[in-house]
Design an enzyme around this catalytic site. Structure first.
Site, PDB file in Angstrom:
ATOM      1  N   SER A   1      -2.003  44.260 152.858  1.00 59.43           N
ATOM      2  CA  SER A   1      -1.034  45.352 152.896  1.00 59.43           C
ATOM      3  C   SER A   1      -1.100  46.091 154.236  1.00 59.43           C
ATOM      4  O   SER A   1      -0.799  45.526 155.275  1.00 59.43           O
ATOM      5  CB  SER A   1      -1.286  46.288 151.710  1.00 59.43           C
ATOM      6  OG  SER A   1      -0.220  47.189 151.531  1.00 59.43           O
TER       7      SER A   1
ATOM      8  N   HIS B   1       2.090  43.395 143.962  1.00 61.50           N
ATOM      9  CA  HIS B   1       1.387  43.782 145.189  1.00 61.50           C
ATOM     10  C   HIS B   1      -0.120  43.926 144.982  1.00 61.50           C
ATOM     11  O   HIS B   1      -0.918  43.438 145.788  1.00 61.50           O
ATOM     12  CB  HIS B   1       1.978  45.104 145.711  1.00 61.50           C
ATOM     13  CG  HIS B   1       1.618  45.389 147.136  1.00 61.50           C
ATOM     14  ND1 HIS B   1       2.053  44.616 148.196  1.00 61.50           N
ATOM     15  CD2 HIS B   1       0.852  46.369 147.692  1.00 61.50           C
ATOM     16  CE1 HIS B   1       1.597  45.108 149.330  1.00 61.50           C
ATOM     17  NE2 HIS B   1       0.856  46.165 149.060  1.00 61.50           N
TER      18      HIS B   1
END
Length: 434
Positions: free
Chosen positions: A201, A405
């Protein structure tokens, strides 16, 4: 979600209500039967292992060696690095001398977590399945990085964490100050000239910005594995971007006020209390709902047995400016430096709008992992990034339609889909080029 915004002015209070309304409503409803909840809480604490919120304690508990190192950036932030070293030496093992002493000569892997996370994020899968441990058992020297503002890096030479100046940073400063400081320190400490990198990320964001702004660092990385890297975000499904992006992604009074503020709490008591509610006395989906800005609503593949540890170790501190920088990218549809408005942009950049990051300068060998269902990083935005990278080694799409995610680090099957591929790529490099 477990987010607590520092300060007590009106603007912060309103944002607190908007960001945490769901979490607070749930917590209030759970505590209405106070006597029952207190008894349940005590029972949880007595019958479960104590939640660990310190990387050194966790690594030692898992049975691995650990060291803690401190690094000072050029702009005065004191960063903490956690190391899982290779101590074993023998007559057949090549040794190397670095600034930190004599160690068995082992290739280095540097891992960097995402926004509002820390070293602990890499360790949540336990002693058998966490990526640092898997790499260590393959003979690698493991370094876990921490960016400014998280629970391990709340000191500055000139500012206290209670001052606005301390929190006036985004991931741009992490890229041009924190990353060079940590990378240089690791090389000096180990005597190694190159290393492998793994970032998830925001960790991917920082890697991309570092190598575009300071391209001399491209040569430092043997391989780079970016898990759901955040660069372009104009197509994100993230609710925070859609709700707050148009406000906080543009120059206005609210954005200017929030630029010097902390975003999330590092209070360990609060995190341990919230994590305790994720045990058998609460449905997993209720607990997951507190993490929705990071994991989304679709959490089919999230390893829910890790929820108590996730709640205790995420989020762990950071600035409003970090997420506001992403909001700016959502509004502008570009991957560029921070927008301070025309006047200050002219002073800083010699142009009215902030310059784009020149991703064509990223020449380090990069492997990308992405997912179709990623709540934060859309497929469209990943492909925009891929089109600009010069040295792509591989691109892996996770073969699970509902992979999200947070699953890139705590998902069911993450070892098979991601970690094993990273290890194979690092081993291939070492066996081929060493």
């Amino acid at each position: 979600m477990g987010v607590i915004i520092s300060g007590c002015n009106i603007i912060e209070s309103l944002l607190l209500l908007l960001l945490c309304g769901l979490c607070c409503w749930q917590l209030e409803s759970q505590l209405r039967g106070s006597s029952f909840m207190v008894a349940a809480f005590i029972n949880v604490r007595q019958t479960r292992d104590i939640i660990i919120t310190d990387a050194v304690k966790r690594i030692r508990r898992d049975g691995y060696p650990v060291e803690k190192h401190h690094v000072l950036t050029k702009d005065g932030y004191a960063l903490t690095l956690h190391r899982i070293p290779q101590y074993n030496t023998s007559s057949t093992t090549t040794t190397a001398t670095g600034a930190c002493g004599v160690y068995s000569r082992r290739p280095v892997v540097f891992l960097l977590a995402g926004i509002y996370a820390s070293s602990d994020a890499w360790l949540l899968n336990g002693r058998e399945n966490s990526l640092p441990y898997l790499l260590w058992r393959q003979g690698y020297d493991i370094w876990l990085g921490n960016n400014r503002g998280n629970i391990y890096t709340r000191r500055n030479v000139w500012y206290n964490a209670t001052e606005r100046e301390f929190w006036n940073f985004s991931w741009h400063e992490m890229s041009i100050y924190d990353m060079p400081a940590m990378v240089d320190y690791i090389m000096q400490c180990t005597g190694e000239a190159k290393m492998h990198f793994v970032g998830i990320s925001q960790g991917g964001t920082v890697f991309l910005v570092l190598n575009s702004m300071l391209p001399q660092y491209n040569g430092v990385f043997k391989t780079a594995h970016l898990l759901a890297p955040v660069a372009y975000v104009s197509n994100t499904k993230g609710g925070l971007a859609k709700i707050f992006g148009p406000i906080l992604g543009t120059r206005n009074y609210v954005a200017k006020v929030l630029e010097g503020m902390e975003m999330v709490s590092t209070n360990k008591f609060v995190k341990k209390f919230l994590s305790s509610l994720c045990f058998e006395h609460e449905r997993p989906m209720v607990c997951v709902s507190r993490l929705w800005p990071a994991v989304g609503y679709d959490t089919q593949h999230l390893n829910k047995t890790l929820l108590p540890d996730i709640m205790a170790n995420f989020p762990v501190g950071g600035s409003f400016k970090q997420i506001m920088h992403y909001f700016q990218g959502y509004v502008s549809t570009k991957f560029r430096q921070y927008d301070y408005g025309p006047e200050k942009n002219w002073l800083l950049y010699n142009q009215l709008e902030p310059p784009d990051y020149n991703l064509e300068l990223v020449t380090a060998p990069v492997t990308i992992f992405y997912a179709e269902n990623d709540y934060i990083v859309s497929v469209e935005d990943i492909w925009r990034l891929l089109m600009r990278l010069r040295n792509l080694q591989a691109v892996y799409k996770i073969p699970r339609r509902r992979w999200n995610h947070f699953d890139f680090i705590c998902g069911l099957g993450v070892r098979e889909f991601i970690f094993d591929k990273i290890i194979r790529a690092a081993n291939y490099y070492e066996y081929t080029y060493s």
